[in-house]
Motif scaffolding. Structure first.
Motif, PDB file in Angstrom:
ATOM      1  N   TYR A 206     -62.998  39.039  58.673  1.00 11.25           N
ATOM      2  CA  TYR A 206     -63.552  40.357  58.376  1.00 11.25           C
ATOM      3  C   TYR A 206     -62.456  41.357  58.009  1.00 11.25           C
ATOM      4  O   TYR A 206     -62.716  42.566  57.907  1.00 11.25           O
ATOM      5  CB  TYR A 206     -64.346  40.858  59.582  1.00 11.25           C
ATOM      6  CG  TYR A 206     -65.324  39.815  60.083  1.00 11.25           C
ATOM      7  CD1 TYR A 206     -66.595  39.696  59.523  1.00 11.25           C
ATOM      8  CD2 TYR A 206     -64.950  38.901  61.070  1.00 11.25           C
ATOM      9  CE1 TYR A 206     -67.477  38.715  59.947  1.00 11.25           C
ATOM     10  CE2 TYR A 206     -65.822  37.918  61.501  1.00 11.25           C
ATOM     11  CZ  TYR A 206     -67.080  37.825  60.933  1.00 11.25           C
ATOM     12  OH  TYR A 206     -67.953  36.825  61.347  1.00 11.25           O
ATOM     13  N   GLY A 207     -61.242  40.852  57.805  1.00 14.07           N
ATOM     14  CA  GLY A 207     -60.128  41.726  57.452  1.00 14.07           C
ATOM     15  C   GLY A 207     -59.466  42.381  58.645  1.00 14.07           C
ATOM     16  O   GLY A 207     -58.703  43.332  58.490  1.00 14.07           O
ATOM     17  N   LEU A 208     -59.730  41.854  59.859  1.00 14.27           N
ATOM     18  CA  LEU A 208     -59.190  42.414  61.082  1.00 14.27           C
ATOM     19  C   LEU A 208     -58.171  41.472  61.722  1.00 14.27           C
ATOM     20  O   LEU A 208     -58.272  40.255  61.580  1.00 14.27           O
ATOM     21  CB  LEU A 208     -60.315  42.680  62.084  1.00 14.27           C
ATOM     22  CG  LEU A 208     -61.380  43.690  61.662  1.00 14.27           C
ATOM     23  CD1 LEU A 208     -62.617  43.565  62.553  1.00 14.27           C
ATOM     24  CD2 LEU A 208     -60.828  45.111  61.709  1.00 14.27           C
ATOM     25  N   VAL A 232     -56.692  45.404  58.232  1.00  7.93           N
ATOM     26  CA  VAL A 232     -55.675  45.285  57.186  1.00  7.93           C
ATOM     27  C   VAL A 232     -56.294  44.851  55.867  1.00  7.93           C
ATOM     28  O   VAL A 232     -55.654  44.888  54.821  1.00  7.93           O
ATOM     29  CB  VAL A 232     -54.563  44.280  57.584  1.00  7.93           C
ATOM     30  CG1 VAL A 232     -53.764  44.810  58.768  1.00  7.93           C
ATOM     31  CG2 VAL A 232     -55.145  42.895  57.874  1.00  7.93           C
ATOM     32  N   GLY A 233     -57.546  44.411  55.921  1.00  5.59           N
ATOM     33  CA  GLY A 233     -58.252  44.015  54.709  1.00  5.59           C
ATOM     34  C   GLY A 233     -58.183  42.529  54.444  1.00  5.59           C
ATOM     35  O   GLY A 233     -57.336  41.797  54.954  1.00  5.59           O
ATOM     36  N   ILE A 234     -59.128  42.103  53.621  1.00 10.37           N
ATOM     37  CA  ILE A 234     -59.158  40.728  53.131  1.00 10.37           C
ATOM     38  C   ILE A 234     -58.400  40.715  51.814  1.00 10.37           C
ATOM     39  O   ILE A 234     -58.593  41.586  50.987  1.00 10.37           O
ATOM     40  CB  ILE A 234     -60.626  40.284  52.907  1.00 10.37           C
ATOM     41  CG1 ILE A 234     -61.383  40.298  54.242  1.00 10.37           C
ATOM     42  CG2 ILE A 234     -60.701  38.917  52.262  1.00 10.37           C
ATOM     43  CD1 ILE A 234     -62.879  40.064  54.107  1.00 10.37           C
ATOM     44  N   PRO A 235     -57.470  39.778  51.586  1.00 12.39           N
ATOM     45  CA  PRO A 235     -57.216  38.561  52.358  1.00 12.39           C
ATOM     46  C   PRO A 235     -56.007  38.644  53.283  1.00 12.39           C
ATOM     47  O   PRO A 235     -55.570  37.624  53.807  1.00 12.39           O
ATOM     48  CB  PRO A 235     -56.938  37.547  51.260  1.00 12.39           C
ATOM     49  CG  PRO A 235     -56.128  38.343  50.274  1.00 12.39           C
ATOM     50  CD  PRO A 235     -56.747  39.734  50.283  1.00 12.39           C
ATOM     51  N   VAL A 313     -49.596  44.704  46.589  1.00 16.08           N
ATOM     52  CA  VAL A 313     -50.715  44.623  45.656  1.00 16.08           C
ATOM     53  C   VAL A 313     -51.495  43.346  45.925  1.00 16.08           C
ATOM     54  O   VAL A 313     -50.907  42.278  46.112  1.00 16.08           O
ATOM     55  CB  VAL A 313     -50.212  44.616  44.198  1.00 16.08           C
ATOM     56  CG1 VAL A 313     -51.392  44.689  43.218  1.00 16.08           C
ATOM     57  CG2 VAL A 313     -49.241  45.777  43.949  1.00 16.08           C
ATOM     58  N   CYS A 314     -52.813  43.454  45.946  1.00 19.22           N
ATOM     59  CA  CYS A 314     -53.684  42.292  46.101  1.00 19.22           C
ATOM     60  C   CYS A 314     -54.652  42.278  44.928  1.00 19.22           C
ATOM     61  O   CYS A 314     -55.389  43.247  44.713  1.00 19.22           O
ATOM     62  CB  CYS A 314     -54.440  42.364  47.417  1.00 19.22           C
ATOM     63  SG  CYS A 314     -55.555  40.963  47.687  1.00 19.22           S
ATOM     64  N   VAL A 315     -54.649  41.182  44.166  1.00 16.17           N
ATOM     65  CA  VAL A 315     -55.469  41.076  42.959  1.00 16.17           C
ATOM     66  C   VAL A 315     -56.498  39.969  43.130  1.00 16.17           C
ATOM     67  O   VAL A 315     -56.166  38.847  43.531  1.00 16.17           O
ATOM     68  CB  VAL A 315     -54.594  40.763  41.728  1.00 16.17           C
ATOM     69  CG1 VAL A 315     -55.455  40.733  40.465  1.00 16.17           C
ATOM     70  CG2 VAL A 315     -53.479  41.783  41.588  1.00 16.17           C
ATOM     71  N   ASN A 316     -57.754  40.281  42.848  1.00 17.32           N
ATOM     72  CA  ASN A 316     -58.821  39.283  42.854  1.00 17.32           C
ATOM     73  C   ASN A 316     -58.792  38.571  41.508  1.00 17.32           C
ATOM     74  O   ASN A 316     -59.074  39.165  40.471  1.00 17.32           O
ATOM     75  CB  ASN A 316     -60.175  39.973  43.080  1.00 17.32           C
ATOM     76  CG  ASN A 316     -61.309  38.981  43.255  1.00 17.32           C
ATOM     77  OD1 ASN A 316     -61.288  37.877  42.716  1.00 17.32           O
ATOM     78  ND2 ASN A 316     -62.327  39.383  43.997  1.00 17.32           N
ATOM     79  N   MET A 317     -58.466  37.279  41.538  1.00 19.25           N
ATOM     80  CA  MET A 317     -58.308  36.502  40.305  1.00 19.25           C
ATOM     81  C   MET A 317     -59.542  35.674  39.972  1.00 19.25           C
ATOM     82  O   MET A 317     -59.549  34.910  39.012  1.00 19.25           O
ATOM     83  CB  MET A 317     -57.103  35.566  40.445  1.00 19.25           C
ATOM     84  CG  MET A 317     -55.783  36.274  40.715  1.00 19.25           C
ATOM     85  SD  MET A 317     -55.244  37.297  39.338  1.00 19.25           S
ATOM     86  CE  MET A 317     -54.886  36.045  38.102  1.00 19.25           C
ATOM     87  N   THR A 318     -60.606  35.816  40.761  1.00 21.06           N
ATOM     88  CA  THR A 318     -61.805  35.018  40.550  1.00 21.06           C
ATOM     89  C   THR A 318     -62.499  35.428  39.254  1.00 21.06           C
ATOM     90  O   THR A 318     -62.606  36.613  38.930  1.00 21.06           O
ATOM     91  CB  THR A 318     -62.782  35.198  41.720  1.00 21.06           C
ATOM     92  OG1 THR A 318     -62.099  34.880  42.940  1.00 21.06           O
ATOM     93  CG2 THR A 318     -63.995  34.295  41.577  1.00 21.06           C
ATOM     94  N   ASP A 319     -62.977  34.451  38.497  1.00 20.98           N
ATOM     95  CA  ASP A 319     -63.709  34.742  37.271  1.00 20.98           C
ATOM     96  C   ASP A 319     -64.958  35.555  37.588  1.00 20.98           C
ATOM     97  O   ASP A 319     -65.643  35.329  38.590  1.00 20.98           O
ATOM     98  CB  ASP A 319     -64.127  33.443  36.574  1.00 20.98           C
ATOM     99  CG  ASP A 319     -62.929  32.708  35.985  1.00 20.98           C
ATOM    100  OD1 ASP A 319     -61.941  33.379  35.639  1.00 20.98           O
ATOM    101  OD2 ASP A 319     -62.983  31.466  35.889  1.00 20.98           O
ATOM    102  N   ASN A 320     -65.240  36.522  36.714  1.00 19.11           N
ATOM    103  CA  ASN A 320     -66.443  37.356  36.825  1.00 19.11           C
ATOM    104  C   ASN A 320     -66.481  38.194  38.097  1.00 19.11           C
ATOM    105  O   ASN A 320     -67.551  38.570  38.567  1.00 19.11           O
ATOM    106  CB  ASN A 320     -67.712  36.494  36.755  1.00 19.11           C
ATOM    107  CG  ASN A 320     -67.795  35.677  35.474  1.00 19.11           C
ATOM    108  OD1 ASN A 320     -67.492  36.195  34.393  1.00 19.11           O
ATOM    109  ND2 ASN A 320     -68.199  34.419  35.589  1.00 19.11           N
TER     110      ASN A 320
END
Length: 337
Positions: A206-208, A232-235, A313-320
């Motif tokens: 849950y980002g904890l 701290v956030g996901i992931p 920096v955290c980047v979501n690389m998942t398609d769509n």
């Protein structure tokens, strides 16, 4: 006979020479294989550690050559974000926006109250309470216990507690758990033992994270607190848990990864991420590179100051994946728009 013996000795000498050459060849080959194995082992020693609950299931797309810059104001942005380090050496000077009171987060999806609070006026950042609510609902589903009580979040102005843990509450990203037993009217301490070990074992989803575990007291400088949790956030919570890192260690850990060589992995929910560090420039601003997708659109991302010397920096690389939004902004930016 003498000639025969000389020829025999020459044959033996030739055979020995050939044998020596074979031995040298085999030795060189084995040495090469050993070196290659050593290089492989050395190169993998710094790779992302995984656990049975957190594994890289498939290769992750690399950051493309297309990117844009997001300009950060160092004076304010380094001290804002979900990953700010707050302790005895690094005080919090950021801005806390997007806060909410706790009451509406004490209920499950059916509208039943399954958690309690020491005060309905308790305040923290909405994202912190959302994570608390999701975790609490899943805990209730797993253990059928409605005894969780959220006890502390942002401290009142007259709270003079000067501990590092109290400083962290100022961020709106931390909270303390207690227990309330309605059957007896008692308030047991939350020790994280028994059924409640589920919380510390699953909070990362849950980002904890458990901010002050017993085995990290020498690093955090704070006595163990089984009841103090930090968003701290996901992931990031998953990475910290998989590598057994407290926040102090994670801040240093991420510095090994750059935009050119990021930490890339597939999280437990199959979301693909790239994480990297950008040092703050000596000037007043820092240009943080953020990757674009194949259509030159900004990939979903978050940029957090570490409250020390740069940005993570955290980047979501998942398609769509959903397009990038204000989640990449700091509280200071959001407040001025």
């Amino acid at each position: 006979m003498p000639k025969v013996k000389r020829y025999k000795y020459k044959n033996i000498a030739a055979a020995l020479a050939i044998l020596l050459l074979l031995i040298l060849a085999i030795s060189t080959s084995c040495s090469s294989k050993t070196d290659n194995k050593k290089k492989t082992a050395d190169s993998s020693s710094s790779s992302f550690a995984v656990t049975s609950d957190s594994s890289s299931k498939k290769p992750v797309k690399k950051l493309t050559g297309n990117y844009m810059y997001v300009t950060k104001t160092n004076k304010t942005d380094v001290s804002n974000g979900d990953l700010v380090l707050v302790n005895g050496d690094h005080k919090f000077s950021g801005t806390v926006n997007n806060t909410d009171t706790v009451y509406s987060y004490l209920f499950d999806g059916n509208g039943s109250q399954i958690m309690s609070t020491s005060s309905t006026e308790l305040t923290a950042k909405a994202e912190t309470f959302k994570a608390f609510n999701k975790m609490g609902c899943d805990f209730y589903s797993a253990k059928r216990l409605s005894t969780l009580m959220i006890n502390t979040a942002i401290p009142a102005d007259d709270d003079e507690d000067s501990s590092s843990a109290c400083y962290e509450h100022d961020t709106g990203l931390a909270f303390d758990l207690h227990l309330y037993d309605a059957n007896t009217g008692s308030y047991p301490e939350f020790t994280g033992e028994g059924d409640y070990s589920w919380i510390s074992e699953n909070c990362w989803k849950y980002g904890l994270v458990l901010r002050y575990p017993e085995d990290k007291a020498d690093v955090t400088g704070v006595s163990p607190m089984a009841y103090h949790f930090r968003y701290v956030g996901i992931p990031h919570a998953e990475i910290m848990t998989a590598n057994k890192l407290c926040l102090e260690e994670y801040i240093d850990f991420v510095k090994d990864y750059t935009f050119e060589k990021p930490l890339t992995f597939t999280a437990f929910d199959d979301t693909e991420y790239s994480v990297y560090y950008v040092a703050a420039d000596k000037g007043s601003t820092t240009n943080v590179p953020v990757p674009l997708d194949d259509s030159n659109n900004e990939r979903p991302n978050t940029i957090s100051g570490n409250n020390v010397d740069g940005y993570i920096v955290c980047v979501n690389m998942t398609d769509n994946a959903a397009p990038a939004d204000s989640s990449s902004q700091t509280d200071e930016q959001a407040a001025t728009e």
